[in-house]
Design a protein around this motif. Sequence first.
Motif, PDB file in Angstrom:
ATOM      1  N   ASP A  79     -32.049 -15.974  29.885  1.00  0.00           N
ATOM      2  CA  ASP A  79     -32.247 -16.313  28.998  1.00  0.00           C
ATOM      3  C   ASP A  79     -33.067 -14.611  28.903  1.00  0.00           C
ATOM      4  O   ASP A  79     -33.906 -14.854  28.753  1.00  0.00           O
ATOM      5  CB  ASP A  79     -33.395 -16.852  28.713  1.00  0.00           C
ATOM      6  CG  ASP A  79     -33.982 -17.196  27.457  1.00  0.00           C
ATOM      7  OD1 ASP A  79     -33.817 -16.011  26.710  1.00  0.00           O
ATOM      8  OD2 ASP A  79     -34.428 -18.714  26.957  1.00  0.00           O
ATOM      9  N   THR A  82     -36.915 -13.478  25.087  1.00  0.00           N
ATOM     10  CA  THR A  82     -36.657 -14.897  25.805  1.00  0.00           C
ATOM     11  C   THR A  82     -37.844 -15.157  24.401  1.00  0.00           C
ATOM     12  O   THR A  82     -38.088 -16.135  23.750  1.00  0.00           O
ATOM     13  CB  THR A  82     -38.240 -14.597  27.188  1.00  0.00           C
ATOM     14  OG1 THR A  82     -37.044 -14.036  28.106  1.00  0.00           O
ATOM     15  CG2 THR A  82     -39.091 -16.322  26.945  1.00  0.00           C
ATOM     16  N   ASN A  89     -39.502 -24.013  25.185  1.00  0.00           N
ATOM     17  CA  ASN A  89     -38.968 -22.876  25.654  1.00  0.00           C
ATOM     18  C   ASN A  89     -37.371 -23.949  25.918  1.00  0.00           C
ATOM     19  O   ASN A  89     -36.978 -24.378  26.409  1.00  0.00           O
ATOM     20  CB  ASN A  89     -39.671 -22.563  26.610  1.00  0.00           C
ATOM     21  CG  ASN A  89     -41.164 -22.333  25.666  1.00  0.00           C
ATOM     22  OD1 ASN A  89     -40.437 -20.833  25.125  1.00  0.00           O
ATOM     23  ND2 ASN A  89     -41.636 -22.441  26.363  1.00  0.00           N
ATOM     24  N   THR A  90     -36.381 -22.340  26.637  1.00  0.00           N
ATOM     25  CA  THR A  90     -35.454 -23.156  26.981  1.00  0.00           C
ATOM     26  C   THR A  90     -35.512 -23.653  28.455  1.00  0.00           C
ATOM     27  O   THR A  90     -34.361 -25.004  28.896  1.00  0.00           O
ATOM     28  CB  THR A  90     -34.941 -21.444  27.531  1.00  0.00           C
ATOM     29  OG1 THR A  90     -34.676 -20.952  26.669  1.00  0.00           O
ATOM     30  CG2 THR A  90     -33.312 -22.085  28.468  1.00  0.00           C
ATOM     31  N   TYR A 105     -36.673 -15.524  32.548  1.00  0.00           N
ATOM     32  CA  TYR A 105     -36.132 -14.768  31.851  1.00  0.00           C
ATOM     33  C   TYR A 105     -36.222 -13.619  32.414  1.00  0.00           C
ATOM     34  O   TYR A 105     -37.073 -13.270  32.920  1.00  0.00           O
ATOM     35  CB  TYR A 105     -37.813 -15.959  30.604  1.00  0.00           C
ATOM     36  CG  TYR A 105     -38.481 -17.028  30.491  1.00  0.00           C
ATOM     37  CD1 TYR A 105     -37.129 -17.908  29.662  1.00  0.00           C
ATOM     38  CD2 TYR A 105     -38.266 -17.933  31.271  1.00  0.00           C
ATOM     39  CE1 TYR A 105     -37.170 -19.103  28.962  1.00  0.00           C
ATOM     40  CE2 TYR A 105     -38.648 -19.180  31.126  1.00  0.00           C
ATOM     41  CZ  TYR A 105     -37.878 -19.574  29.288  1.00  0.00           C
ATOM     42  OH  TYR A 105     -38.121 -21.269  30.265  1.00  0.00           O
ATOM     43  N   ASP A 107     -37.724 -10.153  29.117  1.00  0.00           N
ATOM     44  CA  ASP A 107     -38.290  -9.302  28.389  1.00  0.00           C
ATOM     45  C   ASP A 107     -39.313  -8.222  28.340  1.00  0.00           C
ATOM     46  O   ASP A 107     -39.836  -7.828  29.671  1.00  0.00           O
ATOM     47  CB  ASP A 107     -38.972 -10.419  27.193  1.00  0.00           C
ATOM     48  CG  ASP A 107     -39.342  -9.846  25.763  1.00  0.00           C
ATOM     49  OD1 ASP A 107     -38.643 -11.364  25.302  1.00  0.00           O
ATOM     50  OD2 ASP A 107     -40.154  -9.114  25.452  1.00  0.00           O
ATOM     51  N   LEU A 119     -44.243 -19.866  31.165  1.00  0.00           N
ATOM     52  CA  LEU A 119     -42.867 -19.934  30.831  1.00  0.00           C
ATOM     53  C   LEU A 119     -42.325 -20.313  32.331  1.00  0.00           C
ATOM     54  O   LEU A 119     -41.414 -20.055  32.473  1.00  0.00           O
ATOM     55  CB  LEU A 119     -42.002 -18.501  30.456  1.00  0.00           C
ATOM     56  CG  LEU A 119     -42.280 -18.091  29.568  1.00  0.00           C
ATOM     57  CD1 LEU A 119     -42.117 -16.822  28.793  1.00  0.00           C
ATOM     58  CD2 LEU A 119     -41.063 -18.609  28.028  1.00  0.00           C
ATOM     59  N   THR A 128     -38.018 -21.566  37.528  1.00  0.00           N
ATOM     60  CA  THR A 128     -38.360 -20.310  36.541  1.00  0.00           C
ATOM     61  C   THR A 128     -38.653 -19.271  36.748  1.00  0.00           C
ATOM     62  O   THR A 128     -39.498 -19.511  38.532  1.00  0.00           O
ATOM     63  CB  THR A 128     -39.375 -21.087  35.554  1.00  0.00           C
ATOM     64  OG1 THR A 128     -40.390 -21.338  36.777  1.00  0.00           O
ATOM     65  CG2 THR A 128     -39.058 -21.934  34.456  1.00  0.00           C
ATOM     66  N   TYR A 130     -39.588 -15.106  35.657  1.00  0.00           N
ATOM     67  CA  TYR A 130     -39.534 -14.057  34.780  1.00  0.00           C
ATOM     68  C   TYR A 130     -39.536 -12.710  35.080  1.00  0.00           C
ATOM     69  O   TYR A 130     -40.181 -12.285  35.513  1.00  0.00           O
ATOM     70  CB  TYR A 130     -41.729 -14.056  33.792  1.00  0.00           C
ATOM     71  CG  TYR A 130     -41.378 -13.233  32.596  1.00  0.00           C
ATOM     72  CD1 TYR A 130     -40.868 -13.362  31.920  1.00  0.00           C
ATOM     73  CD2 TYR A 130     -43.084 -11.810  32.755  1.00  0.00           C
ATOM     74  CE1 TYR A 130     -40.831 -12.617  30.963  1.00  0.00           C
ATOM     75  CE2 TYR A 130     -42.318 -10.847  31.696  1.00  0.00           C
ATOM     76  CZ  TYR A 130     -41.697 -11.518  30.845  1.00  0.00           C
ATOM     77  OH  TYR A 130     -42.145 -10.531  29.285  1.00  0.00           O
TER      78      TYR A 130
END
Length: 269
Positions: A79, A82, A89-90, A105, A107, A119, A128, A130
């Motif tokens: 994603d 994000t 959220n996804t 994610y 960003d 997240l 997950t 980031y």
Amino acid sequence: MTGSSDHQPGGLDADVPHTARIWNYWLGGKDNFPADRVVGDQVQQFLPDIVTSARADRAFLKRSVRFLVADAGIRQFLDVGTGLPTADNTHQVAQSIAPESRIVYADNDPLVLTHARALLASAPEGATDYIDADARDTETILTAARATLDFARPVAVMLLGILNFIGDDREAHDIVRQLTAAVPSGSYLAIAHPTTEIKPAESAAAAAQWNETAKPPITLRSKATMLTWFDGLELLEPGVVTCTRWRPEPGDPTAGTDVYQFCGLARKP
Ligand SMILES: C[S@@+](CC[C@H](N)C(=O)[O-])C[C@H]1O[C@@H](n2cnc3c(N)ncnc32)[C@H](O)[C@@H]1O
């Protein structure tokens, strides 16, 4: 968490209106500053439906992720762009159906980075991560994503509300091409993007207003341009449409309205 760029929380400038926070304001969130709210309100003067449009984008996220997990059997998501954590959220949508889902994610907003912990609150069965990176830096994103995602298995690439911040058409196209090239057959591409299709004059005026003050600059595109991003993929019904018309749920009050944000979902053959 994976970090590769020099975007640090310390780089956060509350006086410069920024997309992630303006978007958060329209979505009814609290992670925004006065400068963001001023631009959010100015844009809304040109486009009174902008809040509906932003929420329709999030509703598309929810419906498309649900479809991908429940009907298409997808368990991996990349994603990019994000946004600040909000409801649904996804990873929350995916893991509510399949807790083993793995989500990465990416960003480049310092404030999103400070909220990344939210997240990263994965179901224990899944994962997950980031990545702090610019969407243009697809090599960095893909290299870091490989720590969490298995690129031998299908991945859903989510580009919702992000390509509009890549002003150069060729660059936007390259991001789509490079990310979809990296995922195997059976993967998916979801895109949402503000267009000039509905109320073009008002939309152009709102974009001009945004570009006077907010960062990064925004570019609106046509449905025809959006369609080119799905070239070589199997575009699912109903094609590229206003977000409210992408498989609305029964009783959805916005289903009959047209918003500026268009979207599409396609499968890589
Ligand atoms: C309008 S929000 C969309 C958030 C979410 N995808 C959604 O649809 O609700 C755009 C997000 O893209 C991020 N963004 C903008 N330009 C970017 C870039 N060049 N690289 C990475 N992220 C970017 C912003 O920081 C922001 O979080």
